[in-house]
Enzyme design. Structure first.
Site, PDB file in Angstrom:
ATOM      1  N   PHE A  24       0.804  -1.593  -0.180  1.00 31.38           N
ATOM      2  CA  PHE A  24       0.500  -0.346  -0.234  1.00 31.38           C
ATOM      3  C   PHE A  24       0.735   1.323  -0.055  1.00 31.38           C
ATOM      4  O   PHE A  24       1.999   1.496   1.027  1.00 31.38           O
ATOM      5  CB  PHE A  24      -0.728   0.041   1.499  1.00 31.38           C
ATOM      6  CG  PHE A  24      -1.663  -0.405   1.228  1.00 31.38           C
ATOM      7  CD1 PHE A  24      -3.349  -0.733   0.710  1.00 31.38           C
ATOM      8  CD2 PHE A  24      -1.666  -1.768   1.989  1.00 31.38           C
ATOM      9  CE1 PHE A  24      -4.425  -1.635   0.808  1.00 31.38           C
ATOM     10  CE2 PHE A  24      -2.662  -2.989   1.456  1.00 31.38           C
ATOM     11  CZ  PHE A  24      -3.968  -2.764   1.184  1.00 31.38           C
ATOM     12  N   CYS A  30      -6.172  15.285   1.059  1.00 27.78           N
ATOM     13  CA  CYS A  30      -7.597  14.694   0.721  1.00 27.78           C
ATOM     14  C   CYS A  30      -8.158  16.261   0.149  1.00 27.78           C
ATOM     15  O   CYS A  30      -8.076  17.180   1.358  1.00 27.78           O
ATOM     16  CB  CYS A  30      -8.777  14.018   1.436  1.00 27.78           C
ATOM     17  SG  CYS A  30     -10.042  12.670   1.008  1.00 27.78           S
ATOM     18  N   CYS A  34     -14.370  13.525   5.320  1.00 31.00           N
ATOM     19  CA  CYS A  34     -15.799  12.587   5.943  1.00 31.00           C
ATOM     20  C   CYS A  34     -14.979  12.071   7.253  1.00 31.00           C
ATOM     21  O   CYS A  34     -13.746  11.694   7.871  1.00 31.00           O
ATOM     22  CB  CYS A  34     -15.683  11.023   5.112  1.00 31.00           C
ATOM     23  SG  CYS A  34     -15.267  11.266   3.381  1.00 31.00           S
ATOM     24  N   CYS A  37     -13.636   8.739   9.058  1.00 30.84           N
ATOM     25  CA  CYS A  37     -12.546   8.441   8.277  1.00 30.84           C
ATOM     26  C   CYS A  37     -11.316   8.356   8.697  1.00 30.84           C
ATOM     27  O   CYS A  37     -11.001   8.656  10.326  1.00 30.84           O
ATOM     28  CB  CYS A  37     -11.675   9.935   7.127  1.00 30.84           C
ATOM     29  SG  CYS A  37      -9.868   9.598   6.982  1.00 30.84           S
ATOM     30  N   ASP A  38     -10.199   7.035   9.149  1.00 31.58           N
ATOM     31  CA  ASP A  38      -9.224   6.306   9.553  1.00 31.58           C
ATOM     32  C   ASP A  38      -8.127   6.735   9.366  1.00 31.58           C
ATOM     33  O   ASP A  38      -6.901   6.470   9.874  1.00 31.58           O
ATOM     34  CB  ASP A  38      -9.331   5.046   9.524  1.00 31.58           C
ATOM     35  CG  ASP A  38      -9.149   4.227   8.031  1.00 31.58           C
ATOM     36  OD1 ASP A  38      -8.577   5.109   7.714  1.00 31.58           O
ATOM     37  OD2 ASP A  38      -9.519   3.191   7.835  1.00 31.58           O
ATOM     38  N   THR A  39      -7.736   7.864   8.403  1.00 30.22           N
ATOM     39  CA  THR A  39      -6.155   8.350   8.342  1.00 30.22           C
ATOM     40  C   THR A  39      -6.264   9.668   8.906  1.00 30.22           C
ATOM     41  O   THR A  39      -6.163  10.809   8.292  1.00 30.22           O
ATOM     42  CB  THR A  39      -5.683   8.191   6.709  1.00 30.22           C
ATOM     43  OG1 THR A  39      -6.267   6.581   6.646  1.00 30.22           O
ATOM     44  CG2 THR A  39      -4.881   8.478   6.209  1.00 30.22           C
ATOM     45  N   GLU A  94      -7.418   3.290  -5.282  1.00 31.83           N
ATOM     46  CA  GLU A  94      -8.947   3.849  -4.872  1.00 31.83           C
ATOM     47  C   GLU A  94      -9.245   4.913  -4.688  1.00 31.83           C
ATOM     48  O   GLU A  94      -8.489   5.755  -3.614  1.00 31.83           O
ATOM     49  CB  GLU A  94      -9.756   3.239  -3.314  1.00 31.83           C
ATOM     50  CG  GLU A  94     -10.412   3.830  -2.556  1.00 31.83           C
ATOM     51  CD  GLU A  94     -10.796   2.491  -1.389  1.00 31.83           C
ATOM     52  OE1 GLU A  94     -10.956   3.054  -0.412  1.00 31.83           O
ATOM     53  OE2 GLU A  94     -10.530   1.955  -0.802  1.00 31.83           O
ATOM     54  N   HIS A 190      -9.378  -6.104   7.691  1.00 32.68           N
ATOM     55  CA  HIS A 190      -8.106  -5.745   7.903  1.00 32.68           C
ATOM     56  C   HIS A 190      -8.381  -5.524  10.171  1.00 32.68           C
ATOM     57  O   HIS A 190      -8.092  -6.038  10.728  1.00 32.68           O
ATOM     58  CB  HIS A 190      -7.577  -4.599   7.512  1.00 32.68           C
ATOM     59  CG  HIS A 190      -7.637  -3.560   7.168  1.00 32.68           C
ATOM     60  ND1 HIS A 190      -9.534  -3.537   6.094  1.00 32.68           N
ATOM     61  CD2 HIS A 190      -7.841  -2.401   7.303  1.00 32.68           C
ATOM     62  CE1 HIS A 190      -9.468  -2.784   6.732  1.00 32.68           C
ATOM     63  NE2 HIS A 190      -9.091  -1.252   7.041  1.00 32.68           N
TER      64      HIS A 190
END
Length: 196
Positions: A24, A30, A34, A37-39, A94, A190
């Site tokens: 990855f 971004c 959202c 969002c997990d980042t 993605e 995951h």
């Protein structure tokens, strides 16, 4: 130079390629915000294409690379995709679909977010292999499939952080798929496996 949040090796946890080993490359930044969002985009490393390729070489046996983010379409370009192909990688991405992509990307997953973020630009993709919709129980995903009728269609229950609400959404998602069998269930495996 590219703003890279992280590069890591794991299993693809979502969508059509679930369970497939992948490297990855997570781009930072971004154009949407959202709520789920997990980042964390507060930090990143500026990396050249050479530095990215050197990092990928740590997992030389894997030739499947997933370009993700954030929103990778803000940075991905023909030059990096070309380097990846020259090295023998199958390149998947993605994207929220709001910016055009290099034509040579092998697999395009469109994950629309207009139901979660305000003022989302119109769809800018010319090719979509997979539609992966985050399902919250409040929005009908059918219009997305109408925009990409030949794409592999995935519904993914939204992870709200609330166990009871997540279970409710997942039940609704399964019910929707049983009534609309063109969709496939996508779980964030995951997270279930507690891997990156």
């Amino acid at each position: 130079m590219y703003r890279i949040n992280e590069i890591f090796y794991s299993l693809q946890g979502e969508g059509r390629h679930t369970g497939r080993p992948a490297v990855f490359v997570r781009f930072s930044g971004c154009n949407l915000r959202c709520p789920f969002c997990d980042t964390d985009f507060s930090g990143y490393t500026l990396m050249s294409a050479d530095e990215i390729m050197t990092k990928l070489h740590q997992w030389a046996a894997c030739r499947f690379v997933v370009i993700t983010g954030g929103e990778p379409s803000l940075q991905i370009d023909d030059a990096l995709v070309g380097r990846l192909h020259q090295a023998g990688y199958y390149v998947a991405i993605e994207t929220n679909g709001t910016h055009a992509l290099p034509d040579a990307i092998d697999w395009v997953t469109w994950s629309p977010k207009d139901q979660f973020a305000p003022n989302v630009p119109p769809l800018a993709l010319t090719r979509i292999n997979e539609v992966k919709v985050v399902f919250d129980g409040a929005h009908d995903p059918a219009p997305y499939l109408q925009q990409a009728p030949d794409a592999y269609a995935c519904l993914q229950p939204c992870d709200t952080g609330d166990v009871a609400l997540n279970q409710q959404i997942t039940t609704q998602c399964v019910d929707y798929i049983l009534q609309h069998p063109q969709w496939h269930l996508s779980l964030q495996t995951h997270k279930l496996l507690n891997i990156q």
